[in-house]
Design a protein around this motif. Structure first.
Motif, PDB file in Angstrom:
ATOM      1  N   GLY A 275      -2.725   8.666  -6.661  1.00 24.59           N
ATOM      2  CA  GLY A 275      -1.567   8.744  -5.770  1.00 24.59           C
ATOM      3  C   GLY A 275      -1.284  10.173  -5.336  1.00 24.59           C
ATOM      4  O   GLY A 275      -1.653  11.142  -6.008  1.00 24.59           O
ATOM      5  N   LEU A 276      -0.595  10.291  -4.192  1.00 30.81           N
ATOM      6  CA  LEU A 276      -0.382  11.605  -3.595  1.00 30.81           C
ATOM      7  C   LEU A 276       0.582  12.468  -4.395  1.00 30.81           C
ATOM      8  O   LEU A 276       0.484  13.692  -4.387  1.00 30.81           O
ATOM      9  N   LEU A 277       1.545  11.870  -5.099  1.00 29.00           N
ATOM     10  CA  LEU A 277       2.485  12.675  -5.868  1.00 29.00           C
ATOM     11  C   LEU A 277       1.780  13.408  -7.001  1.00 29.00           C
ATOM     12  O   LEU A 277       2.083  14.573  -7.281  1.00 29.00           O
ATOM     13  N   ARG A 278       0.822  12.757  -7.633  1.00 28.27           N
ATOM     14  CA  ARG A 278       0.073  13.427  -8.697  1.00 28.27           C
ATOM     15  C   ARG A 278      -0.885  14.447  -8.110  1.00 28.27           C
ATOM     16  O   ARG A 278      -1.115  15.510  -8.700  1.00 28.27           O
ATOM     17  N   THR A 279      -1.440  14.158  -6.950  1.00 29.02           N
ATOM     18  CA  THR A 279      -2.334  15.113  -6.298  1.00 29.02           C
ATOM     19  C   THR A 279      -1.601  16.409  -5.974  1.00 29.02           C
ATOM     20  O   THR A 279      -2.179  17.498  -6.004  1.00 29.02           O
ATOM     21  N   ALA A 280      -0.301  16.289  -5.677  1.00 24.69           N
ATOM     22  CA  ALA A 280       0.496  17.460  -5.286  1.00 24.69           C
ATOM     23  C   ALA A 280       1.028  18.241  -6.476  1.00 24.69           C
ATOM     24  O   ALA A 280       1.837  19.158  -6.297  1.00 24.69           O
ATOM     25  N   HIS A 281       0.600  17.938  -7.693  1.00 26.48           N
ATOM     26  CA  HIS A 281       1.093  18.629  -8.892  1.00 26.48           C
ATOM     27  C   HIS A 281       0.924  20.142  -8.756  1.00 26.48           C
ATOM     28  O   HIS A 281      -0.147  20.633  -8.392  1.00 26.48           O
TER      29      HIS A 281
ATOM     30  N   GLY B  72       0.796  -1.218   0.000  1.00 23.74           N
ATOM     31  CA  GLY B  72       0.000   0.000   0.000  1.00 23.74           C
ATOM     32  C   GLY B  72       0.828   1.267   0.000  1.00 23.74           C
ATOM     33  O   GLY B  72       0.331   2.332  -0.372  1.00 23.74           O
ATOM     34  N   ALA B  73       2.122   1.171   0.403  1.00 27.46           N
ATOM     35  CA  ALA B  73       2.961   2.370   0.459  1.00 27.46           C
ATOM     36  C   ALA B  73       3.164   2.957  -0.928  1.00 27.46           C
ATOM     37  O   ALA B  73       2.932   4.144  -1.158  1.00 27.46           O
ATOM     38  N   ALA B  74       3.591   2.125  -1.881  1.00 27.68           N
ATOM     39  CA  ALA B  74       3.822   2.603  -3.242  1.00 27.68           C
ATOM     40  C   ALA B  74       2.527   3.060  -3.885  1.00 27.68           C
ATOM     41  O   ALA B  74       2.494   4.074  -4.604  1.00 27.68           O
ATOM     42  N   SER B  75       1.436   2.353  -3.626  1.00 27.30           N
ATOM     43  CA  SER B  75       0.148   2.736  -4.207  1.00 27.30           C
ATOM     44  C   SER B  75      -0.310   4.093  -3.689  1.00 27.30           C
ATOM     45  O   SER B  75      -0.802   4.930  -4.445  1.00 27.30           O
ATOM     46  N   THR B  76      -0.134   4.324  -2.381  1.00 29.56           N
ATOM     47  CA  THR B  76      -0.554   5.599  -1.785  1.00 29.56           C
ATOM     48  C   THR B  76       0.226   6.764  -2.384  1.00 29.56           C
ATOM     49  O   THR B  76      -0.341   7.807  -2.705  1.00 29.56           O
ATOM     50  N   LEU B  77       1.513   6.574  -2.554  1.00 30.08           N
ATOM     51  CA  LEU B  77       2.351   7.668  -3.044  1.00 30.08           C
ATOM     52  C   LEU B  77       2.289   7.839  -4.556  1.00 30.08           C
ATOM     53  O   LEU B  77       2.115   8.943  -5.062  1.00 30.08           O
TER      54      LEU B  77
ATOM     55  N   HIS C  81      -1.826   3.609  -8.668  1.00 26.46           N
ATOM     56  CA  HIS C  81      -1.766   2.296  -9.304  1.00 26.46           C
ATOM     57  C   HIS C  81      -2.796   2.221 -10.428  1.00 26.46           C
ATOM     58  O   HIS C  81      -3.718   3.029 -10.516  1.00 26.46           O
ATOM     59  N   LYS C  82      -2.586   1.245 -11.264  1.00 25.09           N
ATOM     60  CA  LYS C  82      -3.536   0.961 -12.326  1.00 25.09           C
ATOM     61  C   LYS C  82      -4.512  -0.112 -11.855  1.00 25.09           C
ATOM     62  O   LYS C  82      -4.187  -0.961 -11.030  1.00 25.09           O
ATOM     63  N   LYS C  83      -5.686  -0.082 -12.391  1.00 29.31           N
ATOM     64  CA  LYS C  83      -6.702  -1.081 -12.072  1.00 29.31           C
ATOM     65  C   LYS C  83      -6.145  -2.483 -12.332  1.00 29.31           C
ATOM     66  O   LYS C  83      -5.548  -2.742 -13.375  1.00 29.31           O
ATOM     67  N   GLY C  84      -6.330  -3.377 -11.350  1.00 24.12           N
ATOM     68  CA  GLY C  84      -5.875  -4.751 -11.482  1.00 24.12           C
ATOM     69  C   GLY C  84      -4.404  -4.952 -11.207  1.00 24.12           C
ATOM     70  O   GLY C  84      -3.880  -6.047 -11.406  1.00 24.12           O
ATOM     71  N   ALA C  85      -3.683  -3.906 -10.727  1.00 24.99           N
ATOM     72  CA  ALA C  85      -2.249  -4.028 -10.470  1.00 24.99           C
ATOM     73  C   ALA C  85      -1.956  -5.052  -9.384  1.00 24.99           C
ATOM     74  O   ALA C  85      -0.903  -5.692  -9.386  1.00 24.99           O
TER      75      ALA C  85
ATOM     76  N   GLU D 221      13.196  13.643 -12.229  1.00 24.13           N
ATOM     77  CA  GLU D 221      12.661  13.674 -13.586  1.00 24.13           C
ATOM     78  C   GLU D 221      11.242  14.211 -13.673  1.00 24.13           C
ATOM     79  O   GLU D 221      10.735  14.438 -14.781  1.00 24.13           O
ATOM     80  N   LYS D 222      10.591  14.412 -12.533  1.00 25.10           N
ATOM     81  CA  LYS D 222       9.190  14.854 -12.497  1.00 25.10           C
ATOM     82  C   LYS D 222       8.268  13.841 -13.186  1.00 25.10           C
ATOM     83  O   LYS D 222       7.162  14.186 -13.596  1.00 25.10           O
ATOM     84  N   ARG D 223       8.735  12.581 -13.306  1.00 24.84           N
ATOM     85  CA  ARG D 223       7.959  11.528 -13.928  1.00 24.84           C
ATOM     86  C   ARG D 223       8.183  10.229 -13.168  1.00 24.84           C
ATOM     87  O   ARG D 223       9.251  10.030 -12.576  1.00 24.84           O
ATOM     88  N   PHE D 224       7.179   9.335 -13.185  1.00 27.57           N
ATOM     89  CA  PHE D 224       7.311   8.060 -12.473  1.00 27.57           C
ATOM     90  C   PHE D 224       6.255   7.097 -12.996  1.00 27.57           C
ATOM     91  O   PHE D 224       5.296   7.495 -13.684  1.00 27.57           O
ATOM     92  N   PHE D 225       6.423   5.837 -12.657  1.00 30.87           N
ATOM     93  CA  PHE D 225       5.471   4.803 -13.050  1.00 30.87           C
ATOM     94  C   PHE D 225       4.537   4.497 -11.880  1.00 30.87           C
ATOM     95  O   PHE D 225       5.010   4.110 -10.801  1.00 30.87           O
ATOM     96  N   PRO D 226       3.230   4.637 -12.027  1.00 31.56           N
ATOM     97  CA  PRO D 226       2.318   4.114 -11.014  1.00 31.56           C
ATOM     98  C   PRO D 226       2.472   2.588 -10.929  1.00 31.56           C
ATOM     99  O   PRO D 226       2.957   1.945 -11.870  1.00 31.56           O
ATOM    100  N   VAL D 227       2.079   2.024  -9.808  1.00 32.90           N
ATOM    101  CA  VAL D 227       2.180   0.577  -9.624  1.00 32.90           C
ATOM    102  C   VAL D 227       1.350  -0.126 -10.703  1.00 32.90           C
ATOM    103  O   VAL D 227       0.177   0.186 -10.907  1.00 32.90           O
TER     104      VAL D 227
END
Length: 533
Positions: A274-280, A252-257, A260-264, A306-312
């Motif tokens: 995720g919180l990182l996108r919410t903080a844009h 849940g830590a990575a998902s919260t931050l 995630h994609k559906k079915g991950a 990089e200001k970019r990342f992969f959701p779970v």
């Protein structure tokens, strides 16, 4: 006296004119050479090649009115004089190659002519000292008369020369610092210097900031105030997003931050941002960042750089541009050395690190914080509570004493003041209430003593307030150590043998009990007060 050199753009409209009637109108570039109170030694006249004829005409007209002024024609290849990037680059490259001689010449950047874009670029280059001079602004006379050059005004961008402006900026900075401190008139020099620097960094930088310090020292509060300060300066448009990393566990830590994609994974019934996108476009405050797992630390490092990342569970990156403020009560340097925290992430967030002192390290700030907390209580509860003089003195004497651990820092102080204000009949905090609160705090902090460890010594229950206040820290620590031994010993002689076990072998007459009795008597203490039951 230094020679005056003016740098300016050709005014394709204001400087224009062909017939003799051109002398009846005010032309800003020509007017620079018509002032009797100053002589321009050289004019660097910037123009686009398609206005070559006009530039040469202005050059000739200046030679007519001021033979001592040399006009150098400087063609700039600009396709679009309204394109900011093109104009700034052209002017910057010319200025960088120009042989400025500030020992012999003073430079004036003329900002009356040229497109608005050209004027802005001239201002920026003068402000950054790429053009090492002042701005000159010209204006026409109130009544147009042939030969009247109008007026000119010099603007020095060194704001230290303008007392009124300097006072305005100083006042604005003081207001910002007071805002970060919630208007509390703190007196601790180290803390005040720290907040002064944080204010400058908060409004000038978007780099990560690390706030270290014990739990309850105010890291979360300060992070939010920094965000609100940036928001008031229109430096951020996104939200303030806060999360305590100690609450993030497992998958849940990575998902919260990071989302995630559906079915991950099992239970991922839908997409999560995720919180990182919410903080844009806003501020992300990761409290207790040292509690993050190593995998999440690696993902966070990529997101910061990089200001970019992969959701779970995603095969496509997402973007988020946020400023990170991190908090920790751990020594991340030790965690890096022991492999619990990534060295590269620590290096990335360690550009601006501030170690907030605990309340016990800021005894002089306890009183203004008490007043602030009482004011907050009155505003929230519509009920004013105040100390009487004796009660206030007693509480401050205890609060500033090394005996007061303030292990919970401002949370402890806030809870203590809230209890006092709530129990105050008629809004008066009395000595009896203070005595009861001190006993409560002593009990609270005593509970933190490790099982089997030495029992904390409460000097306040053994010494008068006046005698206790006279103790140096050295004497206090020594006395507390002696009293702990006494409380664990069966007899006065047994305690003496433990305390003087090395020096007693060097004495011809050994009387450890008498030595200890005399030491205790210095503080008005007797063995009967200390012996175990």
């Amino acid at each position: 006296m230094k020679s005056i050199v003016v740098i300016g753009f050709l005014g394709t409209q204001l400087d224009a004119g062909q017939a003799a009637g051109r002398w009846e109108k005010w032309r800003p570039t020509v007017s620079l050479a018509q002032h009797e109170d100053m002589a321009v030694a050289r004019l660097e006249l910037l123009y686009t090649p398609r206005h070559q004829a006009l530039a040469e005409r202005v050059q000739a007209d200046i030679a007519t009115v001021s033979s001592e002024t040399t006009v150098r024609l400087v063609p700039l290849e600009l396709e679009d004089p309204w394109d900011f990037g093109e104009v700034y680059t052209g002017l910057y490259d010319w200025a960088r190659a120009y042989p400025f001689d500030t020992e012999r010449e003073q430079y004036w950047a003329h900002i009356t002519t040229g497109t608005h874009v050209a004027q802005i670029c001239m201002f920026l280059l003068a402000e950054s000292r790429v053009i090492p001079g002042v701005l000159v602004q010209t204006s026409p006379p109130k009544r147009q008369r042939e030969g009247d050059p109008g007026k000119y005004v010099l603007i020095d961008l060194d704001l230290s020369r303008y007392d009124a402006m300097a006072r305005r900026f100083d006042a604005e900075q003081r207001d910002a610092v007071a805002f970060l401190k919630s208007g509390i008139a703190t007196r601790n020099a180290r803390f005040n210097a720290l907040i002064d620097e944080i204010e400058r960094v908060a409004v000038r930088s978007r780099a990560p900031i690390l706030l270290a310090g014990p739990t309850g020292a105010g890291k979360s509060f300060l992070a939010r105030r920094m965000f609100e300060l940036k928001q008031s300066r229109h430096q951020t448009t996104g939200p303030f997003v806060e999360v305590n990393c100690a609450t993030l566990r497992g998958d849940g830590a990575a998902s919260t931050l990071f989302g995630h994609k559906k079915g991950a994974f099992t239970g991922a019934a839908g997409d999560r941002a995720g919180l990182l996108r919410t903080a844009h476009q806003g501020v992300l405050f990761l409290d207790e960042i040292g509690e993050l797992g190593l995998d999440e630390q690696a993902m966070l490092l990529k997101a910061i750089e990089e200001k970019r990342f992969f959701p779970v569970g995603a095969d496509k990156e997402v973007a988020s541009d946020f400023q990170l403020i991190a908090g920790t009560n751990r020594d991340l340097r030790s965690d890096v050395a022991e492999g619990r925290f990534r060295e590269d992430l620590f290096a990335r967030i360690n550009l601006w690190t501030y170690d907030l002192p605990g309340l016990a390290q800021r005894p002089e700030d306890i009183e203004p914080n008490i007043d602030h907390l009482l004011a907050l209580h009155a505003a929230e509860n519509h009920r004013v509570a105040r100390f009487n003089a004796e009660a206030r003195a007693a509480y401050l004497r205890f609060a500033r004493n090394p005996e007061a651990h303030w292990s919970g820092n401002f949370r402890d102080l806030s809870a203590s003041v809230t209890r006092l204000a709530t129990l105050a009949d008629g809004g008066r905090i009395t000595t009896a209430l203070v005595d009861a609160e001190i006993a409560r705090l002593r009990w609270l902090w005593k509970r933190g003593t490790p099982a089997g460890g030495p029992e904390a010594v409460e000097l306040g229950s053994l010494l008068s307030p006046e005698r206790e206040a006279e103790l140096d820290l050295f004497d206090r620590l020594q006395l507390e150590a002696v009293l702990r031994v006494c409380r664990g010993a069966r007899t006065l002689s047994d305690a003496g043998r433990q305390l003087f076990q090395a020096s007693r072998a060097q004495r011809s007459v050994v009387n450890d009990a008498d030595r200890l009795r005399k030491y205790l008597a210095k503080y008005g203490l007797q063995w009967s007060q200390l012996s175990p039951p």
